[in-house]
Design a protein around this motif. Structure first.
Motif, PDB file in Angstrom:
ATOM      1  N   VAL A   1       0.869  -1.180   0.000  1.00 30.19           N
ATOM      2  CA  VAL A   1       0.000   0.000   0.000  1.00 30.19           C
ATOM      3  C   VAL A   1       0.906   1.230   0.000  1.00 30.19           C
ATOM      4  O   VAL A   1       2.074   1.152   0.385  1.00 30.19           O
ATOM      5  CB  VAL A   1      -0.927   0.023   1.243  1.00 30.19           C
ATOM      6  N   VAL A   2       0.354   2.345  -0.448  1.00 32.78           N
ATOM      7  CA  VAL A   2       1.134   3.577  -0.501  1.00 32.78           C
ATOM      8  C   VAL A   2       0.790   4.430   0.714  1.00 32.78           C
ATOM      9  O   VAL A   2      -0.370   4.773   0.948  1.00 32.78           O
ATOM     10  CB  VAL A   2       0.850   4.358  -1.800  1.00 32.78           C
ATOM     11  N   HIS A   3       1.806   4.744   1.499  1.00 32.23           N
ATOM     12  CA  HIS A   3       1.648   5.598   2.670  1.00 32.23           C
ATOM     13  C   HIS A   3       2.562   6.805   2.520  1.00 32.23           C
ATOM     14  O   HIS A   3       3.789   6.666   2.497  1.00 32.23           O
ATOM     15  CB  HIS A   3       2.003   4.829   3.943  1.00 32.23           C
TER      16      HIS A   3
ATOM     17  N   LYS B   1       5.750   3.035  -0.714  1.00 30.57           N
ATOM     18  CA  LYS B   1       5.115   1.719  -0.694  1.00 30.57           C
ATOM     19  C   LYS B   1       5.575   0.933   0.532  1.00 30.57           C
ATOM     20  O   LYS B   1       6.775   0.815   0.780  1.00 30.57           O
ATOM     21  CB  LYS B   1       5.460   0.928  -1.956  1.00 30.57           C
ATOM     22  N   ILE B   2       4.611   0.424   1.301  1.00 31.23           N
ATOM     23  CA  ILE B   2       4.927  -0.447   2.438  1.00 31.23           C
ATOM     24  C   ILE B   2       4.018  -1.658   2.394  1.00 31.23           C
ATOM     25  O   ILE B   2       2.933  -1.617   1.812  1.00 31.23           O
ATOM     26  CB  ILE B   2       4.764   0.277   3.793  1.00 31.23           C
TER      27      ILE B   2
ATOM     28  N   PRO C   1       1.838  -3.933   4.783  1.00 34.33           N
ATOM     29  CA  PRO C   1       1.296  -3.790   6.142  1.00 34.33           C
ATOM     30  C   PRO C   1       1.838  -4.784   7.147  1.00 34.33           C
ATOM     31  O   PRO C   1       2.209  -4.411   8.266  1.00 34.33           O
ATOM     32  CB  PRO C   1      -0.214  -3.957   5.928  1.00 34.33           C
ATOM     33  N   ILE C   2       1.930  -6.072   6.781  1.00 34.35           N
ATOM     34  CA  ILE C   2       2.362  -7.063   7.768  1.00 34.35           C
ATOM     35  C   ILE C   2       3.841  -6.876   8.117  1.00 34.35           C
ATOM     36  O   ILE C   2       4.259  -7.148   9.259  1.00 34.35           O
ATOM     37  CB  ILE C   2       2.070  -8.508   7.281  1.00 34.35           C
ATOM     38  N   GLU C   3       4.638  -6.368   7.181  1.00 33.40           N
ATOM     39  CA  GLU C   3       6.040  -6.090   7.478  1.00 33.40           C
ATOM     40  C   GLU C   3       6.162  -4.895   8.428  1.00 33.40           C
ATOM     41  O   GLU C   3       7.009  -4.887   9.325  1.00 33.40           O
ATOM     42  CB  GLU C   3       6.819  -5.838   6.193  1.00 33.40           C
ATOM     43  N   PHE C   4       5.293  -3.897   8.234  1.00 30.74           N
ATOM     44  CA  PHE C   4       5.281  -2.755   9.147  1.00 30.74           C
ATOM     45  C   PHE C   4       4.846  -3.199  10.541  1.00 30.74           C
ATOM     46  O   PHE C   4       5.437  -2.795  11.554  1.00 30.74           O
ATOM     47  CB  PHE C   4       4.353  -1.666   8.618  1.00 30.74           C
ATOM     48  N   LEU C   5       3.821  -4.052  10.607  1.00 31.25           N
ATOM     49  CA  LEU C   5       3.352  -4.559  11.895  1.00 31.25           C
ATOM     50  C   LEU C   5       4.481  -5.289  12.623  1.00 31.25           C
ATOM     51  O   LEU C   5       4.638  -5.151  13.848  1.00 31.25           O
ATOM     52  CB  LEU C   5       2.159  -5.493  11.689  1.00 31.25           C
TER      53      LEU C   5
END
Length: 397
Positions: free
Chosen positions: A275-277, A281-282, A284-288
């Motif tokens: 997703v674009v934040h 691009k990130i 989500p599960i890697e950010f979590l």
């Protein structure tokens, strides 16, 4: 003398390194490598202070086959213990084929881009390992791993035919956090949030995630709700255990864990799609994963026990039989020995044992194999010697 290369310095890698050092006569000169060398150095210092054994350390990108081959040759390793991420299994296997050294891992291959794990790509390397004259042992942790050995042991000594198999995994430990995972968060959450699957009458049956629940009374722990998941050892066991009519896998989860899991899934935090934040691009599960506690740090604060085992039903000499083979492991005792909680301990100790048996020639056979393809007796003997004693309970069939 044997030389050994361990790749991965997380919670399980720490256990493997400690236990290999404790069995230095079998493993010889040990090298511990990971992307972050400082993690390896910290573990090496622990081992030197506690066991008086010096191990080498190195930095390695386990996605770089050329660098892996160079490190294998530099270390002089006869075996590589892959305790890295499942995403890296194929690269490490291919490096071992080219370097002509034995290989062991604890979890089957999974693509970073697809939340699916299976042995297909690893089994496809069977001819390459045979031609190289080296052994690949897949799934050498507890589940998969010990559970496969339990099945082979039951088949060899207790049944003429096993018809029903339930694998039961309970972690009754408490780490004190509102939400955390006991191994790599990304792998753990992908596994738990996926659809369940079990094998019955020759076919795979799919279920909605965590929709099938049983209650099981776990020795030394008590009754816990246990939820049906798909787990990788089922894929090989249904091929290698004769007579199976049904094979299932269950794992316990507390209500707090399930509530957090559902909330995270509902807002999209378990997604593996970018997703674009703010223009970046990130995934989500890697950010979590970056927000959650590192599983390798949970050991000092986790209390309680695990119980992992198998319930077998079948026939012996024309009579119905049902037995339960299981292990109970204490989080605090695991930490006192090797500075890791019991989830890492129960995965790392069997990996060390499998590698030890390969080096000793007891499980040495060219090709790609799962645990149940080998004689379970020497492995079961080592389990009790190395800190994971097992128990057998006869049950009413």
């Amino acid at each position: 003398m044997s030389k050994t290369l361990i790749i991965g310095a997380g919670g399980v890698g720490r256990v493997v390194a400690h236990k290999c050092a404790m069995n230095a006569a079998a493993f010889g000169e040990i090298t511990l490598a990971s992307r972050t060398r400082s993690k390896c150095d910290a573990i090496a210092l622990e081992i030197k202070q506690k066991w008086g054994v010096t191990i080498k350390t190195a930095a390695i990108d386990a996605d770089d086959k050329i660098a892996l081959i160079a490190l294998i040759k530099e270390s002089g390793a006869k075996i590589v213990l892959n305790i890295a991420l499942p995403y890296q299994d194929l690269t490490i296997m291919d490096a071992c084929v080219e370097a002509k050294v034995d290989y062991l891992d604890t979890a089957n291959y999974e693509s970073p881009d697809l939340a699916k794990f299976e042995y297909k790509a690893q089994w496809a390397r069977n001819d390459a390992f045979k031609n190289a004259g080296v052994t690949a042992l897949l799934g050498g942790g507890f589940d998969p791993g010990v559970t496969n050995a339990f099945a082979a042991f039951a088949q060899k000594h207790y049944f003429d035919e096993i018809r029903y198999l339930d694998i039961l995994d309970c972690n009754a430990g408490d780490h004190g956090y509102p939400f955390a995972t006991n191994f790599n968060p990304e792998i753990n959450l992908r596994e738990v949030s996926a659809k369940g699957r079990y094998w019955e009458n020759g076919e795979w049956i799919e279920t909605d995630p965590l929709s099938v629940k049983i209650a099981w009374d776990y020795p030394q722990i008590g009754e816990k709700d246990s939820y049906l998941l798909y787990h990788e050892e089922l894929e090989s066991l249904v091929q290698n255990i004769k007579g199976l009519k049904r094979a299932r896998f269950f794992m316990t989860f507390g209500q707090s864990y399930l509530t957090h899991l559902r909330c995270l899934e509902n807002v999209g935090m378990l997604s593996i799609q970018p997703v674009v934040h703010k223009g970046v691009k990130i995934i989500p599960i890697e950010f979590l994963k970056t927000l959650l506690p590192d599983p390798a740090t949970l050991g000092a604060r986790t209390k309680g026990k695990t119980n992992i085992g198998c319930v077998f039903e079948g026939v012996k000499e024309g009579k119905k039989r049902k037995i339960y083979i299981y292990n109970v492991c204490d989080h605090e005792e695991s930490y006192r020995e090797v500075f890791s909680q019991a989830i890492s301990y129960t995965t790392g100790v069997p990996a060390m044992i499998g590698a030890k048996l390969i080096l000793e020639g007891k499980w040495k056979k060219a090709g790609v194999w799962n645990m149940e393809n080998f004689d379970p007796d020497p492995f079961m003997d080592e389990l009790s010697k190395q800190g994971l004693p097992w128990h057998i309970a006869e049950m009413e069939a």
